[in-house]
Design an enzyme around this catalytic site. Structure first.
Site, PDB file in Angstrom:
ATOM      1  N   ASP A   1      22.086  -9.981  -9.214  1.00 61.05           N
ATOM      2  CA  ASP A   1      22.858 -10.031  -7.971  1.00 61.05           C
ATOM      3  C   ASP A   1      22.499 -11.225  -7.100  1.00 61.05           C
ATOM      4  OD1 ASP A   1      20.357  -8.695  -7.830  1.00 61.05           O
ATOM      5  OD2 ASP A   1      20.817  -8.080  -5.785  1.00 61.05           O
TER       6      ASP A   1
ATOM      7  N   ASP B   1      25.738  -6.289  39.918  1.00 64.85           N
ATOM      8  CA  ASP B   1      24.452  -5.825  39.367  1.00 64.85           C
ATOM      9  C   ASP B   1      23.523  -5.433  40.519  1.00 64.85           C
ATOM     10  OD1 ASP B   1      22.269  -5.401  37.717  1.00 64.85           O
ATOM     11  OD2 ASP B   1      21.830  -7.536  37.438  1.00 64.85           O
TER      12      ASP B   1
ATOM     13  N   SER C   1      11.343  -4.745  -2.094  1.00 56.80           N
ATOM     14  CA  SER C   1      11.301  -4.497  -0.659  1.00 56.80           C
ATOM     15  C   SER C   1      11.544  -3.020  -0.365  1.00 56.80           C
ATOM     16  CB  SER C   1      12.367  -5.338   0.051  1.00 56.80           C
ATOM     17  OG  SER C   1      13.653  -4.912  -0.367  1.00 56.80           O
TER      18      SER C   1
ATOM     19  N   GLY D   1      17.280  -8.594 -10.701  1.00 53.87           N
ATOM     20  CA  GLY D   1      18.679  -8.229 -10.950  1.00 53.87           C
ATOM     21  C   GLY D   1      19.535  -9.489 -10.866  1.00 53.87           C
TER      22      GLY D   1
HETATM   23  C1  SPV Z   1      19.521  -8.214  33.237  1.00 52.64           C
HETATM   24  O1  SPV Z   1      19.887  -8.659  32.156  1.00 52.64           O
HETATM   25  O2  SPV Z   1      20.188  -7.411  33.871  1.00 52.64           O
HETATM   26  C2  SPV Z   1      18.217  -8.604  33.785  1.00 52.64           C
HETATM   27  C3  SPV Z   1      17.604  -9.837  33.340  1.00 52.64           C
HETATM   28  O3  SPV Z   1      17.716  -7.921  34.623  1.00 52.64           O
HETATM   29  S1  SPV Z   1      18.034 -11.069  34.389  1.00 52.64           S
HETATM   30  O4  SPV Z   1      19.478 -11.069  34.490  1.00 52.64           O
HETATM   31  O5  SPV Z   1      17.517 -12.276  33.850  1.00 52.64           O
HETATM   32  O6  SPV Z   1      17.464 -10.744  35.688  1.00 52.64           O
HETATM   33 MG    MG Z   2      18.853  -6.337  35.293  1.00 53.23          MG
END
Ligand code: SPV
Ligand code: MG
Length: 677
Positions: free
Chosen positions: A337, A449, A254, A335
């Site tokens: 391992d 948010d 790999s 090897g």
């Molecule tokens: C976030 O994770 O902040 C997103 C995705 O915007 S959601 O929460 O699904 O809107």
């Molecule tokens: Mg978001």
């Protein structure tokens, strides 16, 4: 030469014989120059085996045709020094006298062989690996009438000659003799010759002193180790050699950085047969290790250019089964391992597959050399650099078709995303990328948010994650803000090494899509959002950075047609990917969108965040044509309740003891955090 250590040992090859039983085959050159394969004579084969074993000094006794022999040896251009010693009375003496002539050069451990002896590499390896002095014998070959036999008593060779039948085994004149034993034997040879006993075997001199010269029998059983005395012998040996030399050895790699350890193990494998190298596909490597620095095609070329590699093929999965069934190699080399740990099921399967047709597994000690570890760490550092990291998301999507990302909102969650690997049935699974979610980043800072955490702070989070990880980053850019601001965001993200920004087609005060529609949310108009995408793409400096347009039509219940219209418009505006979002547990609207989008556009990657429709597996998403699956908030949503629980437990008990069982041991934290990245 790579990885070769020269052994302090001399090889003594006895080539003074006339070889009269070979007829015309030896009318112009000594017997040892008889061809046994289409590329080798008996001698060139022996000398190559000697050189490959790391012995660089050979003493060769000669007789008839000695100048032919000398120039032939020189023409082979092998990395060995040969001292030629001519037996001036070769016609009237046996090789005991040739050894006597060469005695002044023979003061080390020696490997002694007759010049008409053909043996396979496994036999020679066993001779070299023997601790003491030894002679090759065979417990499976019937006792020959006229050839050498060795009398074995108490695990030692006590007599060698053609006349011994009791307590004897068929024996071949291939010896490894330690200096102290050789001295005793050579003294006896000298005494013989000085007494004019020169027409017998050197072994007669050994038989006299075998009590003081310990030589052990080395049983090579049915392996090839035969002298060629006449054309009949030649035919038998040539056909066995053909079989030996056409054995194949399979190895899988790999690696994208070749080091001396790899060359060493390939050299060892080469001694067993023709080496077929299975180069692991990019997808298979990404699944268990890390992103390969070089793609499959380049890694294949690299191996094809190693001297001695017969063939290079693709191994598409960690499992060897398919290739073993296809190529049926005589050996698999690996090897040691993988006897334990995650590769054990792969090994077990290899053993089963080999057993089905009589193949053999050969394992060599795995090297844990510091320098190889340093090399791997350097690769990891390279992978974390902005240019390399940024480009990797696009390449991984091309490679795997569908990639996964998990949220990270700090260095430690980044490390979890980076390091978590699950091994199932010989396969390994890990996340391909990280999602820097606005929800989780805000939550970690105790904020809603709503685009309240400003970009400077969001970049700081990215930086924290980047400092300790190597995987590509997908950044949740919320609405992207004002177009005039978004262009700066694009440039900064690109400079940092982020791979993709996802912006959603909303304006005004943004709230998280999963909260529902109680809070009024405004979807951006198609022309305005397209203008933002166009401006972002124009600001972008590298070809690898991706701007993904996120469509909120299904979340805001604007219908499928609106979602599709937007998707096509955003792609036309230059979006590199489309994210379609839904709050429904039931995935049908997502599936319908994907299907209808794919009817017209088969290339633009589709991104989904299956927080609500979480019963769908990655395999099903892949089948339907989804390219990026983001687990957007699971680390936050599992981590914080655990913390709340611990806090509550301490308050309830007025001490920490009761929450001990919930805690990660300090030792595990230390393992999670590498000291030096
Ligand atoms: C976030 O994770 O902040 C997103 C995705 O915007 S959601 O929460 O699904 O809107
Ligand atoms: Mg978001």
């Amino acid at each position: 030469m790579f990885g070769r250590e020269f052994l302090i040992m001399k090889a003594l090859i006895l080539n003074s014989g006339v070889g009269s039983r070979m007829g015309v085959l030896t009318s112009e050159h000594p017997k040892c120059m008889t061809e046994v394969t289409n590329k080798d004579t008996i001698l060139s084969r022996q000398l190559k085996q000697i050189a490959n074993a790391g012995i660089d000094e050979v003493v060769m006794t000669t007789g008839l045709f000695d100048s032919v022999l000398v120039s032939y040896c020189q023409s082979l251009e092998l990395p060995i020094r040969i001292t030629f010693v001519k037996n001036p009375v070769y016609k009237d003496t046996n090789y005991i006298y040739s050894i006597y002539c060469a005695r002044e050069y023979l003061d080390d451990d020696i490997i002694m062989m007759h010049g008409d002896l053909v043996f396979d590499n496994e036999v020679f390896d066993a001779v070299l690996a023997h601790d003491g002095s030894c002679m090759t014998v065979s417990s499976t070959i019937p006792l020959p009438q006229k050839d050498f036999k060795a009398v074995i008593q108490n695990g030692r060779v006590t007599k060698v000659g053609v006349e011994f039948f009791s307590e004897a085994m068929a024996a071949q004149p291939l010896y490894k003799i330690k200096k102290e034993n050789w001295k005793a034997w050579l003294d006896s040879i000298t005494a013989y010759c000085e007494d004019n006993k020169v027409k017998c075997y050197a072994e007669n001199a050994f038989n006299e002193i075998s009590g003081g010269c310990v030589i052990q029998p080395l049983d090579v059983k049915n392996r090839l180790c035969s002298e060629i005395d006449d054309s009949e012998d030649l035919a038998v040996v040539a056909s066995r050699l053909w079989e030996v030399e056409n054995r194949t050895v399979y190895m899988c790699f790999s690696t994208d950085v070749l080091h001396s350890g790899h060359i060493e193990i390939i050299r060892k494998a080469e001694r067993l047969g023709k080496v077929i190298i299975g180069v692991l596909s990019d997808e298979a490597i990404v699944s268990y290790k890390r992103f390969p620095l070089m793609p499959y095609s380049e890694r294949k070329t690299m191996f094809e250019n190693i001297v001695g590699v017969y063939k290079v093929v693709e191994q598409a999965t960690l499992s060897y089964k398919e290739n073993l069934e296809k190529y049926q190699p005589s050996y698999v080399v690996h090897g040691d391992d993988w006897k334990a740990g995650f590769q054990k099921p792969v090994r077990d399967e290899v053993i089963c597959a080999l057993a089905a047709y009589g193949g053999k597994l050969v394992e060599f000690p795995y090297s844990h050399d510091e320098k190889y570890l340093t090399l791997e760490n350097r690769v990891r550092v390279d992978l974390s650099l902005p240019d390399v990291r940024r480009a990797r998301l696009k390449r991984t999507i091309e490679m795997k078709g569908t990639v996964t990302a998990i949220e990270a909102h700090s260095g430690i969650t980044g490390l979890i995303a980076e390091q978590t690997v699950v091994y199932q049935n010989g396969e390994a699974h890990q996340f391909d990328a990280m999602w820097v979610s606005s929800l989780c980043d805000s939550t970690a800072k105790g904020k809603p948010d709503i685009e309240l955490v400003d970009m400077t702070s969001r970049f700081r989070t990215i930086d924290d994650i980047m400092e300790v990880t190597t995987k590509p980053i997908i950044f949740d850019g919320d609405t992207g803000g004002l177009t005039e601001h978004f262009v700066y965001t694009v440039k900064t993200l690109e400079r940092m090494g982020v791979s993709m920004v996802i912006i959603e087609d909303k304006t005004g005060l943004k709230k998280n899509s999963l909260f529902g529609n109680e809070v009024r949310q405004t979807q951006d108009g198609i022309p305005d959002f397209c203008a933002k995408i166009i401006a972002g793409k124009k600001a972008q400096k590298t070809k690898d950075f991706m701007i993904c347009a996120r469509i909120e039509s299904l979340i805001l219940e604007q219908g499928m047609e609106d979602a599709l219209e937007r998707a096509f418009a955003f792609v036309d505006a230059g979006a590199d990917a489309i994210m379609i979002h839904s709050r429904k547990k039931e995935p049908s609207e997502i599936f319908e969108f994907v299907e209808r989008f794919r009817e017209k556009n088969s290339l633009t990657p589709i991104v989904v965040v299956p927080t609500a429709f979480n019963s769908i597996t990655e395999e099903e998403f892949k089948e339907r044509g989804v390219n990026v699956v983001i687990y957007a908030n699971q680390l936050t949503r599992t981590g914080f309740p655990a913390m709340q629980n611990a806090a509550r437990t301490i308050l309830e008990n007025h001490r920490a003891k009761e929450c001990d069982d919930m805690c990660m041991p300090i030792k595990d934290i230390i393992t999670l955090i590498p000291e030096d990245y």
